[in-house]
Design an enzyme around this catalytic site. Structure first.
Site, mmCIF file in Angstrom:
data_model
loop_
_atom_site.group_PDB
_atom_site.id
_atom_site.type_symbol
_atom_site.label_atom_id
_atom_site.label_comp_id
_atom_site.label_asym_id
_atom_site.label_seq_id
_atom_site.Cartn_x
_atom_site.Cartn_y
_atom_site.Cartn_z
ATOM 1 N N PRO A 87 -9.810 -6.697 3.292
ATOM 2 C CA PRO A 87 -9.695 -6.688 1.769
ATOM 3 C C PRO A 87 -11.202 -6.805 1.128
ATOM 4 O O PRO A 87 -11.119 -6.857 -0.033
ATOM 5 C CB PRO A 87 -8.704 -7.834 1.850
ATOM 6 C CG PRO A 87 -8.637 -8.587 2.939
ATOM 7 C CD PRO A 87 -9.185 -7.686 4.139
ATOM 8 N N GLU A 114 -6.616 -14.422 10.362
ATOM 9 C CA GLU A 114 -7.516 -14.579 9.203
ATOM 10 C C GLU A 114 -8.664 -13.648 9.452
ATOM 11 O O GLU A 114 -9.371 -13.910 8.503
ATOM 12 C CB GLU A 114 -7.934 -16.133 9.316
ATOM 13 C CG GLU A 114 -6.912 -17.071 8.716
ATOM 14 C CD GLU A 114 -6.239 -16.746 7.463
ATOM 15 O OE1 GLU A 114 -7.072 -16.363 6.775
ATOM 16 O OE2 GLU A 114 -5.237 -16.905 7.466
ATOM 17 N N ARG A 152 -5.442 15.210 6.088
ATOM 18 C CA ARG A 152 -4.797 16.344 5.290
ATOM 19 C C ARG A 152 -5.963 17.016 4.611
ATOM 20 O O ARG A 152 -5.881 18.115 3.980
ATOM 21 C CB ARG A 152 -3.902 15.760 4.193
ATOM 22 C CG ARG A 152 -4.190 14.717 3.256
ATOM 23 C CD ARG A 152 -3.212 14.155 2.466
ATOM 24 N NE ARG A 152 -2.255 14.884 1.743
ATOM 25 C CZ ARG A 152 -2.533 15.716 0.456
ATOM 26 N NH1 ARG A 152 -3.855 15.597 0.123
ATOM 27 N NH2 ARG A 152 -1.913 16.374 -0.006
ATOM 28 N N ASP A 167 -4.977 18.804 -5.750
ATOM 29 C CA ASP A 167 -4.425 17.294 -5.763
ATOM 30 C C ASP A 167 -5.093 16.570 -6.733
ATOM 31 O O ASP A 167 -6.119 16.805 -7.228
ATOM 32 C CB ASP A 167 -4.449 16.759 -4.249
ATOM 33 C CG ASP A 167 -3.355 17.177 -3.469
ATOM 34 O OD1 ASP A 167 -2.277 17.674 -3.928
ATOM 35 O OD2 ASP A 167 -3.519 16.929 -2.271
HETATM 36 N N1 SAH Z 1 -8.628 -13.953 5.711
HETATM 37 C C1 SAH Z 1 -8.927 -12.663 5.112
HETATM 38 C C2 SAH Z 1 -7.590 -11.742 5.457
HETATM 39 C C3 SAH Z 1 -7.187 -11.531 6.594
HETATM 40 S S1 SAH Z 1 -5.615 -10.419 6.746
HETATM 41 C C4 SAH Z 1 -9.683 -12.495 3.752
HETATM 42 O O1 SAH Z 1 -9.263 -13.449 3.145
HETATM 43 O O2 SAH Z 1 -10.513 -11.549 3.662
HETATM 44 C C5 SAH Z 1 -5.870 -9.939 8.194
HETATM 45 C C6 SAH Z 1 -6.367 -8.536 8.581
HETATM 46 O O3 SAH Z 1 -5.733 -7.578 7.934
HETATM 47 C C7 SAH Z 1 -8.011 -8.332 8.195
HETATM 48 O O4 SAH Z 1 -8.781 -8.836 8.939
HETATM 49 C C8 SAH Z 1 -7.662 -6.864 7.795
HETATM 50 O O5 SAH Z 1 -8.083 -6.027 8.947
HETATM 51 C C9 SAH Z 1 -6.423 -6.459 7.524
HETATM 52 N N2 SAH Z 1 -6.226 -6.441 5.872
HETATM 53 C C10 SAH Z 1 -5.342 -7.168 5.154
HETATM 54 N N3 SAH Z 1 -5.565 -6.701 3.911
HETATM 55 C C11 SAH Z 1 -6.306 -5.471 4.107
HETATM 56 C C12 SAH Z 1 -6.742 -4.626 3.025
HETATM 57 N N4 SAH Z 1 -6.353 -4.806 1.508
HETATM 58 N N5 SAH Z 1 -7.362 -3.618 3.180
HETATM 59 C C13 SAH Z 1 -7.756 -3.325 4.587
HETATM 60 N N6 SAH Z 1 -7.379 -4.277 5.605
HETATM 61 C C14 SAH Z 1 -6.659 -5.385 5.294
#
Ligand code: SAH
Length: 217
Positions: A87, A114, A152, A167
């Site tokens: 994220p 996490e 795609r 698209d």
């Molecule tokens: N503690 C982290 C979130 C961990 S969520 C933070 O606050 O940034 C667990 C895993 O889910 C992450 O390591 C990632 O690989 C995935 N993940 C969660 N949300 C995501 C998103 N919006 N985009 C991409 N990967 C995501």
């Protein structure tokens, strides 16, 4: 194009390649998928892949050893960039999908808990990509989202009848969203298809489609 996916939940990912467009692309040889279970690389006697974070705090983190070994092993087969789903990464969009579709190989690393030990990110990750400003339980859905959007765009994966050319967000669309679509019947419960679309006048239809594109919000 070759995709290698590293995850501790292969069964979340594998079924997606067993149906519809991605299966067809796989069967025709245009795309290939290799799913690796990070747990298989753990040297711990219980195949542990997580531990508590230094400095305390809630949750667990994925540890270095299984990830270093898994990524290094996969890099022997796949010379593409290692993309960590996060994220905190750069937001995924159509432009990024286009860019990735030009590569022959990519490696997608799915986090859980996490997240992963920072040393993996520093040493082995080339790009971090987020699929949106929200937090999921793992990187599997983001990895599938990227694989789907990229696949795609690879020639041969979509049939000519459902080309990605017009698209929403595509290069020829000037940042606009695609026009509304209608299919048979011409009238359903009193709801009619716009006359121009059944007029057979291709010039007017093209014009209507262009003026009915929407701006992204
Ligand atoms: N503690 C982290 C979130 C961990 S969520 C933070 O606050 O940034 C667990 C895993 O889910 C992450 O390591 C990632 O690989 C995935 N993940 C969660 N949300 C995501 C998103 N919006 N985009 C991409 N990967 C995501």
């Amino acid at each position: 194009m070759r995709f290698d996916i590293l995850t501790i939940f292969p069964n979340l990912v594998l079924p997606y390649f067993e149906d519809s467009i991605l299966k067809r692309g796989k069967d025709s040889g245009d795309i290939e998928f290799h799913v690796h279970n990070i747990r298989d690389y753990s040297k711990d006697k219980h195949n542990k892949v997580d531990d508590t974070p230094y400095g305390g705090g809630a949750g667990m983190l994925m540890t270095c050893q299984p990830l270093f070994d898994a990524i290094r092993a996969v890099k022997k087969e796949n010379k593409g960039p290692v993309i960590f789903m996060s994220p905190q990464g750069k937001r995924f969009n159509q432009e990024k999908a286009n860019e990735l579709s030009k590569l022959n190989e990519i490696i997608l690393l799915c986090g859980r808990y996490e997240g992963i030990d920072q040393r993996v990110r520093d040493e082995l990750v080339d790009i971090e990509i987020s699929t949106g400003d929200f937090v999921l339980t793992g990187g599997e859905l983001p990895a599938l989202t990227i694989i789907d959007a990229v696949s795609r765009l690879i020639p041969g994966v979509l049939g000519a009848e459902d080309s990605a050319h017009d698209d929403s967000f595509s290069e020829g669309m000037d940042g606009m969203l695609e026009h509304p679509h209608y299919t048979k019947p011409a009238e359903f419960e009193g709801l009619k298809v716009p006359d121009v679309l059944i007029s057979g006048d291709h010039g007017k239809i093209a014009e209507w489609r262009k003026t009915n594109r929407k701006n992204p919000n």
